[in-house]
Structures are given as C-alpha cells and as structure tokens.
Design an enzyme around this catalytic site. Sequence first.
Site, PDB file in Angstrom:
ATOM      1  CE  LYS A  34      19.888 -13.306 -17.370  1.00 24.52           C
ATOM      2  NZ  LYS A  34      18.953 -13.521 -16.529  1.00 24.52           N
TER       3      LYS A  34
ATOM      4  CG  ASN B 208       2.747   1.815   3.763  1.00 22.73           C
ATOM      5  OD1 ASN B 208       3.730   2.146   3.014  1.00 22.73           O
ATOM      6  ND2 ASN B 208       1.583   1.609   3.172  1.00 22.73           N
ATOM      7  N   GLY B 209       2.334  -0.848   6.985  1.00 20.91           N
ATOM      8  CA  GLY B 209       3.133  -1.750   7.441  1.00 20.91           C
ATOM      9  C   GLY B 209       2.440  -2.856   8.622  1.00 20.91           C
TER      10      GLY B 209
ATOM     11  CD  GLU C  92      19.756 -16.158 -14.303  1.00 19.13           C
ATOM     12  OE1 GLU C  92      18.957 -17.160 -14.635  1.00 19.13           O
ATOM     13  OE2 GLU C  92      19.399 -14.957 -14.544  1.00 19.13           O
TER      14      GLU C  92
ATOM     15  CE  LYS D   2      11.612  -7.975 -17.930  1.00 20.00           C
ATOM     16  NZ  LYS D   2      12.966  -8.627 -17.407  1.00 20.00           N
TER      17      LYS D   2
ATOM     18  CG  HIS E  30      29.214 -38.763 -14.558  1.00 16.73           C
ATOM     19  ND1 HIS E  30      29.471 -39.890 -14.360  1.00 16.73           N
ATOM     20  CD2 HIS E  30      29.295 -38.148 -13.366  1.00 16.73           C
ATOM     21  CE1 HIS E  30      29.899 -40.155 -13.193  1.00 16.73           C
ATOM     22  NE2 HIS E  30      29.975 -38.892 -12.374  1.00 16.73           N
TER      23      HIS E  30
ATOM     24  CD1 TRP F  86      -2.033  -6.001  -1.679  1.00 17.69           C
ATOM     25  CD2 TRP F  86      -1.067  -6.537   0.280  1.00 17.69           C
ATOM     26  NE1 TRP F  86      -1.954  -7.486  -1.910  1.00 17.69           N
ATOM     27  CE2 TRP F  86      -1.064  -7.806  -0.715  1.00 17.69           C
ATOM     28  CE3 TRP F  86      -0.177  -6.774   1.476  1.00 17.69           C
ATOM     29  CZ2 TRP F  86      -0.434  -9.040  -0.307  1.00 17.69           C
ATOM     30  CZ3 TRP F  86       0.255  -8.168   1.891  1.00 17.69           C
ATOM     31  CH2 TRP F  86       0.228  -9.069   0.828  1.00 17.69           C
TER      32      TRP F  86
ATOM     33  NE  ARG G 180       3.820   1.713  -2.520  1.00 15.54           N
ATOM     34  CZ  ARG G 180       4.901   1.880  -2.042  1.00 15.54           C
ATOM     35  NH1 ARG G 180       5.972   2.461  -2.757  1.00 15.54           N
ATOM     36  NH2 ARG G 180       5.413   1.486  -0.827  1.00 15.54           N
TER      37      ARG G 180
ATOM     38  CB  CYS H  58      -0.844  -0.113   0.920  1.00 16.53           C
ATOM     39  SG  CYS H  58       0.008  -0.089   2.617  1.00 16.53           S
TER      40      CYS H  58
ATOM     41  CD  GLU I  24      17.778 -14.785 -20.848  1.00 13.63           C
ATOM     42  OE1 GLU I  24      16.693 -14.801 -20.727  1.00 13.63           O
ATOM     43  OE2 GLU I  24      18.666 -14.190 -19.939  1.00 13.63           O
TER      44      GLU I  24
HETATM   45  N1  HGA Z   1      -1.302  -3.556   8.467  1.00 17.89           N
HETATM   46  C1  HGA Z   1      -2.359  -2.629   7.738  1.00 17.89           C
HETATM   47  C2  HGA Z   1      -1.506  -1.735   6.517  1.00 17.89           C
HETATM   48  C3  HGA Z   1      -1.166  -2.762   5.758  1.00 17.89           C
HETATM   49  C4  HGA Z   1      -0.227  -2.207   4.780  1.00 17.89           C
HETATM   50  O1  HGA Z   1       0.684  -1.715   4.878  1.00 17.89           O
HETATM   51  N2  HGA Z   1      -0.425  -2.856   3.261  1.00 17.89           N
HETATM   52  O2  HGA Z   1       0.656  -2.740   2.519  1.00 17.89           O
HETATM   53  C5  HGA Z   1      -3.534  -3.015   7.354  1.00 17.89           C
HETATM   54  O3  HGA Z   1      -3.930  -4.242   7.123  1.00 17.89           O
HETATM   55  O4  HGA Z   1      -4.669  -2.151   7.226  1.00 17.89           O
END
Ligand code: HGA
Length: 608
Positions: free
Chosen positions: A485, A99-100, A481, A603, A504, A74, A27, A2, A488
């Site tokens: 590369k 966020n978090g 890998e 791609k 072998h 998110w 994001r 988020c 490619e």
């Molecule tokens: N933990 C919070 C914020 C989620 C978050 O940072 N999402 O990327 C929630 O669940 O609302």
Amino acid sequence: MCGIVGAIAARPVAGILLEGLRRLEYRGYDSAGMAVLDQGQISRLRRIGKVQALADACEQQPLAGHLGIAHTRWATHGKPSEQNAHPHMSGERLAVVHNGIIENFEPLKRDLQQQGYTFTSETDTEVVAHLLDQELQHGLTLVEALRQTMTQLEGAFALGVIHADLPEQLLTARKGSPLVIGVGIGENFIASDQLALLPVTDRFMFLEDGDIAVLEADQIRVLDAQGQAVERAVTTFEHGQASAEKGEFRHFMLKEIYEQPRVMQAVLEGRVASGHLLEQAFGSEASAIFDQVKQVQIVACGTSYHAGMVAKYWIEELVGIPCMVEVASEFRYRPVVLPEGTLLLTLSQSGETADSLAALREVKDRVLATLAICNVPGSSLVRESDISLMTNAGPEIGVASTKAFTSQLVALMLTTIALGRRHGLGRDKEAELIAALEQLPVLLQQLLALDGPIEAMSAHFAEKHHALFLGRNVLYPVAMEGALKLKEISYIHAEAYPAGELKHGPLALVDKDMPVIAVAPRNGMLDKLKANLQEVRARGGELFVFAGCEESIQPEEGVHVIHLPAMPQVLDPIAFTLPLQLLSYHVAVLKGTDVDQPRNLAKSVTVE
Ligand code: HGA
C-alpha cells in the site's frame, strides 16, 4: 448473488419490477422471473439468462397488475433453469421469491410430499411456498402462516410473498439475508438493496433479523421476531452514499477504507446462520467438491496474493491440509505439480486479472475443482470456475485495494471453515470462528477511531525514501500488504520481512532514515517479535508499532506505539490491515500524490 424486488402501487408494477431487477444485475444471476397479480389471477413469467430475456417476454405477454414480486436467481439448490427460477408457487394462488438458503429443506420437503404436495423445482425455496399453503389450509391468515413458516426454516432468507386472495398486500420477511423496504407515496416496495428502488423512492426502512412486514399501498406494518408490532425508522438515502461517488470523502480510497465495517457485514450476510457456515453459498456443487479436497493451491496477484498467503496460515493451522500460494504470473509459466485432490483457488477483485485467468485456464483440467473468490459476479474468473464466492464489497474505485482485501480475507476464512469441517474442525470451533467474524463490523468501526493518531504518525514518513515492514506468522502477509500500500500510493520504497529474517540481511539497512513499521498482535510470537524490535532499536532505527495489547509494548524514545482494541486472535490479519491502510493513505496525502490513481498503475490488470 440474487436479488428481490416487489411492489404494491396504484399504477402497474411490471415496469418498476423490471427496472429494479436491472439495477440488481451487478450482483450476478443465472435466471430471472416475476409474478404479478392481475384481476384475481397470478401471472408468472420466468426466463433463463438475462433480465432482458424476461423484459422481452413481458413485451410479448404484458403483465398488468398493481402487486408483484420479481427475482434474479443465482442457483444454490438445483441447476439454473426456467423450472428452478423464482417466483415459486404453491397451487395457482400463492407466489414466493427467496434470497438465501433453507438448510433443512430436505426433511421439510419429504414431509410436504407425504402430505401430497407436488414439487415442480429442485430448489429449497419451493418448500417455503408449500409450507405457507399448508398453514393457510390450517386456517391461519397469511401473516400468521408466514410467522409459523419462519419458525420451521433453518438457514438464511429474505422473502417476498403474494397471494391471489389478498390483492392489497405484499408480505416480506428476513433473517440473515439483506432486504430493504422502499417507502413511497401511496405505494411501497421491497428490494435486496436500495439501488434497485432509487427510481421510485429515496426513503427506506431497514428490517431487523426475524421481522415480518405487511406492505399495503399506503401503510407498512412490521412485526418483530416475537410477533409484536414494532416501528422501524425510515431514513432518507443520501446520494453521496452511492458507491460510485466520493460523498464527504476526499478520495475514493478513504471512502473505501471507511466502508469496511459495512462490507464485513455484506460478506457475511446469507453465508452464516446461528453460528455456522451455510456452505451452499459457494454454489450447489460445493459440498461434493469440498468432500474430496486434499490440498489447496492458491493463485493470485498483488493484494489478492497477500490475502492468499494469510489463507495458507489459516488452512494449514485450522484444516491441517497443505496449502500452496503462488503469484499467477509465475505459476502460469512453470510446470507445476498438482497432486490428486487439489482445489485451485483463484483470488481477484475484478475477476479479470489476466495472469490469474491464464493460470486458471492452464491447469483447470488437471485439478479436482476450481474455486474463485471475487468481487465481480459474472466476471471471467467466476464464469470459468466450478464454484465461487462473491466478496460483496461493492465497486472499488481506488486503484490501491482496501475493502476488497479485507472482504477476501473473510471469504477465505469461510472457505477455511468449509474445508475444516471435513478435517476435524468441530462445531464449537466453527461457532467460535463465526462469532468472531460477526464482531468485525463493530471492531473495524472502533479501529477507524484511530484515524487521528495514525494521521499524526504519518508526518514521520513524508520525508523518508524507504520503509521496512515487519510481522511474524499470519501477520507477515499483512506486513507485505502494508508495504505494498505504501509503495503504491506514496511512492516510498517499502519492503516487508518476516521479523525473524531481519538479522539475515535487512538489518544492514536500518538507521535513522529507515522507519520500521511492525504489526504486533497479542499472540504466541509476541516475545519473539519484541526481541526483533530490540535489534532495530539497537541500530538507531525508529519504530512504529501497531500493538494488540496495552501491557506488552509501551512508547518510549524512538518507539511510537498505537494500541488496537482487544479482539479474538483469528481477526488479527483483518484488523491490523486497516491501520496500515490509513497510514499509507495519510502519507500519500501529505506527499500530494494522486491517491486514487497512482502513477503507472491500473485498477483491473487485464493485460499480462
Ligand atoms: N436457494 C435459492 C435462492 C438462491 C439465492 O439466494 N441465490 O443468490 C435457489 O437456489 O433458488
């Protein structure tokens, strides 16, 4: 993941906030919301789904006001819903975006409920709003309350806070999650990344972990984790740094190789705190799923398949459960056996790889759960999997994958840790692994300093038609890998073998025209690998060795050696990849091929 946007200005801010959210859409998110202070009242609008739904709601109910915060969510705690969308409020006068992950939200929530706070969402974030209110009730100022609240929070967070009694102040704080301050003229802003604010400023201030900042329209005050007033430098955004531009680099591939130290930071941000993994970063259902996993089936294509092969070594060594890896184009067309308790893990940069998607669709009803590790939020693979982890590498333009691979490896190590916790991986070992991962940005920066010697080495390959890559154990997929590369982008035929397989068959190919590239970290297989290298020398083969240890392998006639800096062993597959990327790049440049768009390749392989 988020995003946060916030603004304090002389002009109305709702439009700035909406534009910022649109710029953070890449994001990935499930809902959006904003809170604006207007005439002493906080007005809040939240919508499930797209930022456009929020914009439409703003049309219906315009939010005037010069101070506001906005968010795309998110979900990690509580389903995607309007109730759970941010901002969250305590009463009518305080609003927070976050966020978090607040890891200890449950005990905090219980305490707050006992003291009479009513929760209106299932989120961890709402505890932050009520904790702030509680501290305000104790007579603290909002800055003091924020500082006090931060001492109670465990996990990772970036916060934006507004209060109806403080129409001149936007507060922000960060610990372990990204947040940047945009410095304007008579107006200031916050956002999860600079791109969100480019329409309003190109000057940015980066906060350190634990900092609090108080933004007013014409000044910014920063307090460090100890509460001391500090100055943080203001830097100007160079448009050449924008992800979709090459900037000073000759090719996107080289730029993306050089971005890797920063990408290593981005993939860890918000996922680890105080030496442990925040497993909610995989999504709110992740813990319950991980509890039941008995084995892992990885399915992927190309470079992602090699990342999956590295993970097999990690999972079987550190978790001790079976891990199978298969290329998706094979897996999807055979009657696979999927024992009970199988986690299907798909890996794809784009999340649109046709074969991987088909494999997922083919078996998703026959497995315990599905996990996607992917660089594009909202892609089909992510939408159709039960849980996911984004690699946060930013757009990758070069067809030959570089930063997507190394960021997948970090995401896979985080997955290994999550599974390992259920199978005897102790807290000390977890802390050791995370401390190692946290060294990656610095380590990869040191490795980039090898660019000159690697470029010099590349001259030996320009006239060759074949090359052999050797590695053992977890470095065997890295050798694969490296070979991929080289073929490619330079069109040199390259193969990789586990070094023990040489005798072998492939040894028959070795002569002076077959350069042999070996990845030789300091690990338990080194002596065995050295014996294999002798087999090559004895047949007149020229060796190019990337060695992890000064003493072990020295240059001599026909043996070219580049020594890598010392590093924790668990980082070997990530670190040894970077020199191989540079080698392929320089060989391709010498050969004059189209490095970023090699012939016949695309791609995002959205066809079968
Ligand atoms: N933990 C919070 C914020 C989620 C978050 O940072 N999402 O990327 C929630 O669940 O609302």
